[in-house]
Design a protein around this motif. Structure first.
Motif, PDB file in Angstrom:
ATOM      1  N   ILE A  50      13.030   2.967  14.181  1.00  0.00           N
ATOM      2  CA  ILE A  50      12.324   1.882  13.409  1.00  0.00           C
ATOM      3  C   ILE A  50      10.905   2.326  13.919  1.00  0.00           C
ATOM      4  CG2 ILE A  50      11.699  -0.080  12.540  1.00  0.00           C
ATOM      5  CD1 ILE A  50      14.380   0.402  11.875  1.00  0.00           C
ATOM      6  N   GLY A  51      10.326   3.407  13.235  1.00  0.00           N
ATOM      7  CA  GLY A  51       8.873   3.933  13.299  1.00  0.00           C
ATOM      8  C   GLY A  51       8.060   3.118  12.710  1.00  0.00           C
ATOM      9  N   PRO A  52       6.670   3.796  12.819  1.00  0.00           N
ATOM     10  CA  PRO A  52       5.569   2.854  12.344  1.00  0.00           C
ATOM     11  C   PRO A  52       5.710   2.836  10.635  1.00  0.00           C
ATOM     12  CG  PRO A  52       4.792   4.914  13.409  1.00  0.00           C
ATOM     13  CD  PRO A  52       6.094   4.698  13.677  1.00  0.00           C
ATOM     14  N   GLY A  53       6.117   4.067  10.320  1.00  0.00           N
ATOM     15  CA  GLY A  53       6.163   4.214   8.699  1.00  0.00           C
ATOM     16  C   GLY A  53       7.390   3.192   8.159  1.00  0.00           C
ATOM     17  N   ARG A  54       8.548   3.544   8.632  1.00  0.00           N
ATOM     18  CA  ARG A  54       9.588   2.343   8.143  1.00  0.00           C
ATOM     19  C   ARG A  54       9.425   0.891   8.544  1.00  0.00           C
ATOM     20  NH1 ARG A  54      14.346   5.210  10.335  1.00  0.00           N
ATOM     21  NH2 ARG A  54      14.597   6.176   8.099  1.00  0.00           N
ATOM     22  N   ALA A  55       8.400   0.861   9.685  1.00  0.00           N
ATOM     23  CA  ALA A  55       8.108  -0.850   9.833  1.00  0.00           C
ATOM     24  C   ALA A  55       7.303  -1.401   8.766  1.00  0.00           C
ATOM     25  CB  ALA A  55       7.518  -0.826  11.193  1.00  0.00           C
ATOM     26  N   ARG A  56       6.178  -0.647   8.390  1.00  0.00           N
ATOM     27  CA  ARG A  56       5.173  -0.795   7.445  1.00  0.00           C
ATOM     28  C   ARG A  56       6.020  -1.195   6.127  1.00  0.00           C
ATOM     29  NH1 ARG A  56       1.983   2.929   9.871  1.00  0.00           N
ATOM     30  NH2 ARG A  56       2.506   4.632   8.541  1.00  0.00           N
ATOM     31  N   ARG A  57       7.003  -0.351   5.681  1.00  0.00           N
ATOM     32  CA  ARG A  57       7.764  -0.504   4.481  1.00  0.00           C
ATOM     33  C   ARG A  57       8.720  -1.812   4.734  1.00  0.00           C
ATOM     34  NH1 ARG A  57       8.266   5.068   5.054  1.00  0.00           N
ATOM     35  NH2 ARG A  57      10.247   4.854   5.841  1.00  0.00           N
ATOM     36  N   ILE A  58       9.415  -2.029   5.591  1.00  0.00           N
ATOM     37  CA  ILE A  58      10.136  -3.276   6.014  1.00  0.00           C
ATOM     38  C   ILE A  58       9.236  -4.557   5.941  1.00  0.00           C
ATOM     39  CG2 ILE A  58      11.543  -4.328   7.593  1.00  0.00           C
ATOM     40  CD1 ILE A  58      12.796  -2.052   8.562  1.00  0.00           C
ATOM     41  N   VAL A  59       8.039  -4.602   6.424  1.00  0.00           N
ATOM     42  CA  VAL A  59       7.314  -5.734   6.503  1.00  0.00           C
ATOM     43  C   VAL A  59       6.558  -5.889   4.684  1.00  0.00           C
ATOM     44  CG1 VAL A  59       4.968  -6.641   7.385  1.00  0.00           C
ATOM     45  CG2 VAL A  59       6.728  -5.713   8.732  1.00  0.00           C
ATOM     46  N   ALA A  60       6.425  -4.732   4.506  1.00  0.00           N
ATOM     47  CA  ALA A  60       5.714  -4.834   3.083  1.00  0.00           C
ATOM     48  C   ALA A  60       6.899  -5.689   1.913  1.00  0.00           C
ATOM     49  CB  ALA A  60       5.296  -3.664   2.435  1.00  0.00           C
ATOM     50  N   TRP A  61       8.270  -5.089   2.178  1.00  0.00           N
ATOM     51  CA  TRP A  61       9.130  -5.494   1.451  1.00  0.00           C
ATOM     52  C   TRP A  61       9.400  -7.201   1.830  1.00  0.00           C
ATOM     53  CZ3 TRP A  61      14.172  -7.945   2.322  1.00  0.00           C
ATOM     54  CH2 TRP A  61      15.000  -7.980   1.390  1.00  0.00           C
ATOM     55  N   LEU A  62       9.374  -7.496   3.103  1.00  0.00           N
ATOM     56  CA  LEU A  62       9.497  -8.979   3.368  1.00  0.00           C
ATOM     57  C   LEU A  62       8.261  -9.735   2.812  1.00  0.00           C
ATOM     58  CD1 LEU A  62      10.332  -8.624   7.137  1.00  0.00           C
ATOM     59  CD2 LEU A  62      12.220  -9.349   5.188  1.00  0.00           C
ATOM     60  N   ARG A  63       7.196  -9.329   2.621  1.00  0.00           N
ATOM     61  CA  ARG A  63       5.980  -9.909   2.223  1.00  0.00           C
ATOM     62  C   ARG A  63       6.332  -9.974   0.656  1.00  0.00           C
ATOM     63  NH1 ARG A  63       1.663  -7.542   6.385  1.00  0.00           N
ATOM     64  NH2 ARG A  63       1.727  -9.305   7.509  1.00  0.00           N
ATOM     65  N   ARG A  64       6.826  -9.149  -0.234  1.00  0.00           N
ATOM     66  CA  ARG A  64       7.082  -9.021  -1.505  1.00  0.00           C
ATOM     67  C   ARG A  64       8.076 -10.235  -1.735  1.00  0.00           C
ATOM     68  NH1 ARG A  64       7.368  -3.550  -1.328  1.00  0.00           N
ATOM     69  NH2 ARG A  64       9.434  -3.691  -1.983  1.00  0.00           N
ATOM     70  N   HIS A  65       8.815 -10.433  -1.016  1.00  0.00           N
ATOM     71  CA  HIS A  65       9.963 -11.529  -1.390  1.00  0.00           C
ATOM     72  C   HIS A  65       9.813 -12.833  -0.409  1.00  0.00           C
ATOM     73  CE1 HIS A  65      12.101  -8.465  -3.837  1.00  0.00           C
ATOM     74  NE2 HIS A  65      11.881  -7.578  -2.908  1.00  0.00           N
ATOM     75  N   GLU A  66       8.547 -13.139  -0.081  1.00  0.00           N
ATOM     76  CA  GLU A  66       8.548 -14.240   0.810  1.00  0.00           C
ATOM     77  C   GLU A  66       8.993 -15.617  -0.019  1.00  0.00           C
ATOM     78  OE1 GLU A  66       4.328 -14.541   2.301  1.00  0.00           O
ATOM     79  OE2 GLU A  66       4.807 -13.351   3.887  1.00  0.00           O
ATOM     80  N   ALA A  67       8.565 -15.528  -1.273  1.00  0.00           N
ATOM     81  CA  ALA A  67       9.061 -16.563  -2.058  1.00  0.00           C
ATOM     82  C   ALA A  67      10.459 -16.907  -2.023  1.00  0.00           C
ATOM     83  CB  ALA A  67       8.496 -16.627  -3.559  1.00  0.00           C
ATOM     84  N   SER A  68      11.371 -16.206  -2.346  1.00  0.00           N
ATOM     85  CA  SER A  68      12.778 -16.255  -2.363  1.00  0.00           C
ATOM     86  C   SER A  68      13.294 -16.383  -1.011  1.00  0.00           C
ATOM     87  CB  SER A  68      13.516 -14.943  -3.092  1.00  0.00           C
ATOM     88  OG  SER A  68      13.174 -13.816  -2.453  1.00  0.00           O
ATOM     89  N   ILE A  69      12.818 -15.621  -0.134  1.00  0.00           N
ATOM     90  CA  ILE A  69      13.473 -15.792   1.320  1.00  0.00           C
ATOM     91  C   ILE A  69      12.786 -17.317   1.886  1.00  0.00           C
ATOM     92  CG2 ILE A  69      13.214 -14.898   3.730  1.00  0.00           C
ATOM     93  CD1 ILE A  69      12.579 -12.012   2.641  1.00  0.00           C
TER      94      ILE A  69
END
Length: 597
Positions: free
Chosen positions: A155-174
């Protein structure tokens, strides 16, 4: 009814990606391997199950599209079903179906397994860190901040940024919030954190280089300040501590250890005791000695970068008696210097007794050494794997393992070993060896023998680096990473011809990787050999060298010089271990003989 369809089956974004691949005629086996994890997705267990799942999904989406899509799309789908028995879709038609069937898409929830939303490789490595659900992932990121990904393989910085961005997009449902300082930028190149003023209301904790003490606690008016002029310029306690630590600027390992102890004590003094360092008395030092047994929760946290607000002075909620003893002695030594330099009037630590520890009968864990037969098996296996083209990682591990096990080096010595310090020598009997100068403990230089096999392994590693080991001008670290992380900091360190060695902790990771591979690939391991591999560490190879040298009747003073022990008594432990092994083997022989009579 479409509502019933929605309740019976929900699909994730991963499912839609797999369905697009299916419509483009990718084999179901490839789709299962690419998009799913058999541990989380039963429908990916076989190609047949995968195909049935995707066909069922397609039928569900078509039904929803007919119900909710445009009249033109519905007529097209109905006609296709009449002609072919099922909807025969192109990639473009599937996109329209997806748009019409969005109410079938599952929304991420905290209890959803990682494998439901991430590809198998990512999910597998996240699970390896104990992250089983999306809720676990959010908690893991929040606990470690912007560098959370560094402890997760692949999990490098690029993949980590995408994972965190995805988690933030779905904060409401999570239903869970990803904290703001789980930064999407690479934490290695983030700007330095602001200096934190300590000593007022709402005490904060930060490392030594990031704190500024308020005047009431900075020690400028400490009651233990010396009356005469000091031998160095320091207006307050923070400057005095930095002056002391500056003495060890050429000893990075010692500098890190002393910095850790002094910043812990300083932070405790100003935030818990509410006193300046230069105002502490014997009872304060006794109280800190008790604090070391069980640090308060505010001082304890998972490892984090020193630039992170999550950084804490302690990584564990209790210290071993040996660590407590080290802390007290390190502080006593620092205060002694401050008194000698006439910054402090007296040393309160002189009146504090050392914490009670158990004096170990054997200080070296020589039982971690690999038995000779296992050591030979490991060497043969790694040597064979290293000969395969493209196996760069095995060649690095091969060279490291032999430096540790054939020359008895410590991991810090192996990390710092350089080509300029390695040269061939010829023994009196004509045997060709190599000699390596290393800087060991207490900055002592010594020369150790290096076997031709080790040199050949290093030479192969250099070929992978694109460097000529045998050129007269050859220079640089014997071991160095082949892959440079894609960060500005890493690129600056390795720019031009300036090649950096491995960090010491990286050698731990290399040996840990080797340990896991050996446990899988070595066949017919005995229970004893398996146990030895489970506990294998870089230092185990050094112990292996010591025990095998003792078994081969190498004079103890020679073993002492190679290992760099200060006392021959320390080296004699290897002889004692070998004697115990001899007695054990002979005892087993007696038992077998008695049983056969």
């Amino acid at each position: 009814m479409p509502e019933q369809l929605h309740l019976q089956r929900q699909f994730s974004a991963k499912d839609f990606a797999a369905l697009r691949a299916f419509v483009q005629r990718l084999p179901p086996a490839t789709i299962a391997r690419t998009y799913y994890d058999p541990d989380d997705d039963e429908h990916a267990s076989t190609p047949g199950a995968m195909e049935r799942y995707l066909r069922g999904m397609l039928a569900t989406l078509v039904d929803l599209a007919i119900e909710h899509g445009s009249t033109v799309l519905a007529d097209h789908l109905k006609t296709s079903i009449r002609r072919h028995g099922s909807a025969n879709l192109t990639a473009g038609a599937l996109k329209m179906v997806e748009e019409a069937a969005r109410l079938a898409v599952a929304t991420p929830a905290a209890t959803h397994g990682i494998g439901m939303w991430f590809r198998p490789m990512v999910a597998r490595h996240l699970k390896g860190r104990g992250i089983a659900t999306l809720g676990d992932l959010v908690a893991y990121c929040n606990a470690r901040g912007g560098s959370w990904w560094r402890s997760v393989a692949r999990i490098g910085p690029g993949r980590a940024r995408r994972i965190v961005a995805w988690l933030r997009r779905h904060e409401a449902s999570i239903g869970l919030h990803v904290e703001a300082d789980v930064d999407l930028a690479d934490p290695l190149v983030a700007a330095d954190a602001d200096i934190i003023a300590i000593g007022g209301a709402g005490a904060q904790i930060a490392p030594l280089e990031r704190i500024a003490l308020r005047e009431v606690l900075n020690g400028s008016k400490g009651i233990n300040r010396a009356a005469g002029f000091p031998f160095f310029q320091a207006h307050d306690d923070l400057a005095a501590i930095r002056a002391y630590l500056h003495l060890y600027r050429d000893q990075p390992k010692t500098l890190r250890a002393y910095t850790k102890e002094l910043e812990r004590f300083l932070l405790w003094a100003v935030t818990v005791r509410g006193k300046a360092l230069s105002s502490l008395l014997v009872d304060d030092c006794e109280a800190y000695k008790d604090f070391l047994k069980l640090p308060s929760p505010a001082f304890v946290g998972p490892r984090a970068p020193r630039s992170s607000r999550r950084w804490r002075p302690f990584a564990a909620d209790s210290l071993s008696p040996e660590s407590q003893l080290y802390a007290v002695r390190a502080l006593r030594a620092a205060f002694t210097w401050l008194v000698d330099a006439r910054y402090l009037a007296g040393n309160p630590w002189k009146l504090v007794r050392d914490p009670v520890t158990v004096e170990r009968e054997v200080t070296l864990q020589v039982e971690r050494a690999l038995p000779e037969a296992l050591w030979n098996d490991v060497r043969a296996h790694v040597r064979l794997r290293s000969t395969t083209p493209g196996n760069h990682h095995w060649r690095i591990v091969h060279a490291l393992m032999l430096l540790l096990g054939d020359s008895g080096l410590r991991r810090e010595e192996a990390a710092g070993a350089r080509r300029e310090a390695l040269h061939p020598v010829v023994a009196d009997d004509g045997t060709e060896l190599w000699a390596l100068r290393v800087i060991g403990k207490r900055r002592r230089e010594r020369t150790v023998p290096v076997s031709p096999e080790t040199v050949e392994a290093i030479r192969a590693h250099w070929r992978d680096r694109g460097e000529d080991f045998d050129t007269p001008a050859a220079a640089g670290p014997l071991l160095s990473p082949l892959v440079i992380p894609n960060t500005q900091t890493a690129r600056r360190k390795h720019e031009g011809d300036h090649r950096m060695p491995y960090y010491t902790n990286a050698l731990n990771r290399l040996i840990d990787w080797l340990r896991r591979r050996l446990l899988v690939e070595l066949e017919t391991l005995t229970p004893a050999a398996h146990a030895a591999l489970v506990h294998m560490s870089p230092h185990a190879f050094r112990h292996t060298f010591g025990t095998l040298a003792a078994a081969s009747d190498v004079p103890i003073d020679v073993v002492q010089k190679v290992l760099g022990h200060q006392s021959v008594q320390t080296t004699s432990i290897y002889v004692q271990a070998e004697q115990r092994r001899v007695m054990r083997e002979i005892g087993l022989m007696y038992v077998k003989r008695a049983a056969s009579e």
